[in-house]
Design a protein around this motif. Structure first.
Motif, short mmCIF file in Angstrom:
data_model
loop_
_atom_site.label_atom_id
_atom_site.label_comp_id
_atom_site.label_asym_id
_atom_site.label_seq_id
_atom_site.Cartn_x
_atom_site.Cartn_y
_atom_site.Cartn_z
N SER A 44 0.85 -1.21 0.11
CA SER A 44 0.08 0.14 -0.08
C SER A 44 0.88 1.12 0.11
N ARG A 47 0.67 5.30 1.36
CA ARG A 47 -0.07 6.56 1.87
C ARG A 47 0.77 7.92 1.34
N THR A 77 0.78 12.41 1.40
CA THR A 77 0.09 13.84 1.60
C THR A 77 0.92 14.82 0.69
#
Length: 88
Positions: free
Chosen positions: A65, A67, A69
């Motif tokens: 995965s 993640r 920002t």
């Protein structure tokens, strides 16, 4: 490098930070993480997707995965040219 980053920020780029979780090639039950940062342009994130393609082509550990920002450091409305000099 700092001048290049300033130019990119004025063109709308911001700092993108991504954390990649991937499996070890020899131990598929073990997850590792890798942190990546680059100046990127939202909402398309061409640098991030270019790095993900690189990962798929060249790195043996399959991705579990990602993640990420994104933060624009400066916007066009925040930049003001100041003319003047103060001598102390």
């Amino acid at each position: 490098m700092a001048e290049r980053d300033s130019e990119l920020m004025l063109r709308g780029y911001g700092l993108t930070t991504a954390e990649f979780f991937y499996r070890m090639p020899d131990f598929r039950s073990v997850l590792n993480s890798f942190v990546w940062q680059a100046m990127d342009l939202a909402p398309d994130y061409p640098e991030l997707f270019r790095f993900i393609e690189f990962w798929h082509e060249r790195i043996e550990g399959p991705l579990h995965s990602v993640r990420f920002t994104h933060r624009r450091m400066i916007g066009p409305g925040e930049w003001r040219n100041q003319v003047g000099e103060f001598t102390v």
